[in-house]
Design an enzyme around this catalytic site. Structure first.
Site, PDB file in Angstrom:
ATOM      1  N   SER A 150      88.532  -3.694  48.788  1.00 21.03           N
ATOM      2  CA  SER A 150      87.169  -3.300  49.174  1.00 21.03           C
ATOM      3  C   SER A 150      86.655  -2.246  48.186  1.00 21.03           C
ATOM      4  O   SER A 150      86.603  -2.506  46.976  1.00 21.03           O
ATOM      5  CB  SER A 150      87.194  -2.781  50.626  1.00 21.03           C
ATOM      6  OG  SER A 150      85.905  -2.509  51.100  1.00 21.03           O
ATOM      7  N   ARG A 211      78.840   3.082  62.014  1.00 20.61           N
ATOM      8  CA  ARG A 211      80.154   2.451  61.880  1.00 20.61           C
ATOM      9  C   ARG A 211      80.180   1.115  62.621  1.00 20.61           C
ATOM     10  O   ARG A 211      80.734   0.131  62.145  1.00 20.61           O
ATOM     11  CB  ARG A 211      81.226   3.396  62.430  1.00 20.61           C
ATOM     12  CG  ARG A 211      82.619   2.811  62.443  1.00 20.61           C
ATOM     13  CD  ARG A 211      83.130   2.547  61.049  1.00 20.61           C
ATOM     14  NE  ARG A 211      84.545   2.182  61.043  1.00 20.61           N
ATOM     15  CZ  ARG A 211      85.245   1.966  59.951  1.00 20.61           C
ATOM     16  NH1 ARG A 211      84.685   2.070  58.758  1.00 20.61           N
ATOM     17  NH2 ARG A 211      86.505   1.641  60.005  1.00 20.61           N
ATOM     18  N   ASP A 292      83.580 -13.692  53.953  1.00 22.78           N
ATOM     19  CA  ASP A 292      83.306 -12.251  53.816  1.00 22.78           C
ATOM     20  C   ASP A 292      81.795 -12.055  53.814  1.00 22.78           C
ATOM     21  O   ASP A 292      81.099 -12.561  52.938  1.00 22.78           O
ATOM     22  CB  ASP A 292      83.929 -11.758  52.503  1.00 22.78           C
ATOM     23  CG  ASP A 292      83.849 -10.236  52.345  1.00 22.78           C
ATOM     24  OD1 ASP A 292      82.925  -9.618  52.898  1.00 22.78           O
ATOM     25  OD2 ASP A 292      84.716  -9.675  51.651  1.00 22.78           O
ATOM     26  N   HIS A 322      85.716  -9.718  55.618  1.00 18.45           N
ATOM     27  CA  HIS A 322      85.994  -8.612  54.703  1.00 18.45           C
ATOM     28  C   HIS A 322      87.256  -7.839  55.081  1.00 18.45           C
ATOM     29  O   HIS A 322      87.951  -7.318  54.207  1.00 18.45           O
ATOM     30  CB  HIS A 322      84.793  -7.653  54.688  1.00 18.45           C
ATOM     31  CG  HIS A 322      84.892  -6.599  53.631  1.00 18.45           C
ATOM     32  ND1 HIS A 322      84.700  -6.870  52.295  1.00 18.45           N
ATOM     33  CD2 HIS A 322      85.190  -5.273  53.704  1.00 18.45           C
ATOM     34  CE1 HIS A 322      84.872  -5.764  51.591  1.00 18.45           C
ATOM     35  NE2 HIS A 322      85.174  -4.780  52.429  1.00 18.45           N
ATOM     36  N   ASP A 323      87.544  -7.748  56.361  1.00 20.08           N
ATOM     37  CA  ASP A 323      88.699  -6.964  56.819  1.00 20.08           C
ATOM     38  C   ASP A 323      90.019  -7.730  56.759  1.00 20.08           C
ATOM     39  O   ASP A 323      91.033  -7.234  57.279  1.00 20.08           O
ATOM     40  CB  ASP A 323      88.470  -6.468  58.254  1.00 20.08           C
ATOM     41  CG  ASP A 323      87.857  -5.068  58.284  1.00 20.08           C
ATOM     42  OD1 ASP A 323      87.633  -4.497  57.204  1.00 20.08           O
ATOM     43  OD2 ASP A 323      87.614  -4.549  59.386  1.00 20.08           O
TER      44      ASP A 323
END
Lengths: 348, 348
Positions: A150, A211, A292, A322-323
């Protein structure tokens, strides 16, 4: 309607959150932690005096890898002799993994700006320059590999452009040469939510919401469809959907990990990121995740195209988007292992 | 950091925004506007006395279509004899289009809750029941077609389940039988941003930001990549990405169109939406857009599967995603025209 938020809850400490259950520390493997003072000519904020914090784990003489993660990652990768608390990449670095800490020396560092002391625009180029200064201070001439996940991938690409002599090869996981304009807009709105919170004592609520919004970009609709396929509930006359409790928890937990200033400046620095991949002349493995939503596969393809013979693209399919590097650890590790074992791209 | 938002700007009027340039009104086509009082047994908020507002445009004796749009749509579809201001679906309803206002009688209505007076959970089922009451009051036995876009598609599906005798066929554009759990989470976070704004005098900033976040779900990364592929700027020591100005404009413009309460309750009502498509026995054309981030194609497929022989799926490819019905008007119209001309699904 009654106000939704009744109060501004006191914020947790800014100290890095630590898992309660300690991982097995590598008592027999050397580890050290330290800081070095540096003077950095930053791209947008003039010359800055900074303290660079690092941790180094692993046997002397083993090949040296720098591991760099997302914007909330830091120097403590794994439970080790100097700190038995689990690190942010604990699951990635256990025995038998591609980056087994008994077979690698693992170097990690805190991103500049992560302590919240530098309230000015930070660039990924600054991060790479800071890393080069850290290598100077540690008398490390050249890294065998940098594995950047990332944000770490962005910093790795900058290091490859700006300090190619310090790096033998780069594994750039879930990061590209540019921020995607849609992802940049998403981040900009997160920052505005934080700014809205700052209007009074609700800074924490703002950061928590930012977040939570970011989490939507880190994960995928497919995962949400599986985890949160339940009807909404009516709570105090308002609708609460299935994912809300989870997202709340994610948001509140983040408050203990990062200050608003640190988060803001690191978020911005992703949007300032820009690398011309045709300038890179060392071997880069571009590791992308299909689905992603933050770094679309098309941008990973464009990065690989820019790298030409110096780049190789590997694609993981993961419902975690993405994670995946944090959530699909076993499959990601298998991919890293095969990539580390394969001949270097661009080298005959 | 200095506060990002310096002040709470006075909010624009809640009256529906009107474009400055008047469209050509259909002076020779009959039109009327009216309101009827109704008592509605709502699903979550008890019995409510409501005033239902409608507009009816088109020649007597022509086939009758109800047109229903997104949550911020309303009864004024197009410039007509009672109101020369352009309507929200002006571009969809010009001469020569599938729903040419000289060949159709077009009925539209304000959603219940859209005036902000009903501060309680609203359901798409309530909207369908309200529409049935409106048809009673207008002595309309049966609609020839209902064309529901986005939220309007959800209301149309509810009408098909709850009042099938009032509807000959349904065109459900960019809407499905359920909210996707990921889209629901996205909306829930928008509501929390509004709630954060309500903590002080920043309600408008909150609603504007919520609208901007919603825009990301209405459009696609592909469109953003084309429109906003420019480097960020530093403004007052902060990073501003290319899409920010556009999004700001979108957010502020929204404030004149809807109150916070109306937006909140209509947003919630999408998450309360639930229809069992196997209960529908009338012809439904499911019109989906590939790349819709709010209503994924997979949900349109599931809807069509549930409809069985009563449903037919048509898919449009558009870089505008969910907003294709507003932005890709010509191609969407061609699809509607071909669908209206084709034999009804499930009818021999």
């Amino acid at each position: 309607m009654r106000p939704y938020f009744d109060t501004c809850a006191p914020r947790p400490s800014h100290a890095f959150a630590r898992a309660e259950v300690a991982a097995k520390p590598l008592a027999d493997v050397p580890a050290r932690r330290g800081s070095v003072d540096a003077v950095l000519a930053t791209r947008h904020a003039g010359t800055q005096r900074l303290r660079l914090h690092y941790e180094l784990t692993g046997p002397e003489g083993a090949p040296l890898a720098v591991i760099a993660g997302g914007i909330s990652a830091h120097r403590h990768l794994l439970a080790n002799a100097v700190d038995p608390a689990p690190g942010w990449s604990q699951a990635l670095l256990t025995q038998g993994r591609a980056l087994d800490p008994r077979r690698w020396r693992l170097l990690a560092f805190d991103y500049i700006g992560a302590d919240g002391a530098l309230d000015a625009p930070i660039d990924t180029a600054d991060q790479a320059d800071a890393l080069a200064l850290l290598l100077d201070a540690l008398a490390i001439e050249r890294l065998d590999v940098m594995v950047g996940y990332s944000y770490g991938a962005l910093v790795g690409l900058q290091l490859a452009v700006r300090h190619p002599q310090r790096l033998r090869r780069l594994l750039a996981v879930s990061g590209a040469h540019r921020p995607h304009p849609y992802a940049a807009a998403w981040r900009a709105l997160q920052r505005k939510v934080v700014a809205l919170g700052q209007l009074q004592c609700a800074e924490d609520i703002g950061l928590s919401l930012a977040r939570q919004l970011a989490m939507l970009s880190y994960r995928t609709p497919e995962e949400f469809a599986q985890r949160f396929d339940a009807p909404p509930r009516l709570v105090n006359g308002r609708v609460q959907v299935a994912a809300e409790e989870y997202l709340d928890t994610v948001g509140v937990r983040f408050l203990s990990r990062m200050s608003v200033t640190a988060w803001w400046r690191l978020s911005e620095s992703i949007d300032l990121h820009s690398v011309d991949p045709t300038q890179i002349r060392l071997p880069v493995s571009v590791i992308a995740v299909e689905g992603d939503r933050l770094v679309p596969l098309a941008d990973a393809v464009a990065l690989q195209e820019g790298l030409g013979c110096h780049g190789r693209l590997r694609v993981l399919r993961s419902e975690y988007g993405h994670d995946a590097f944090l959530k699909d650890v076993v499959r990601m590790d298998a991919l890293l292992a095969s990539e580390l074992a394969a001949p270097l791209p661009g080298v005959r």
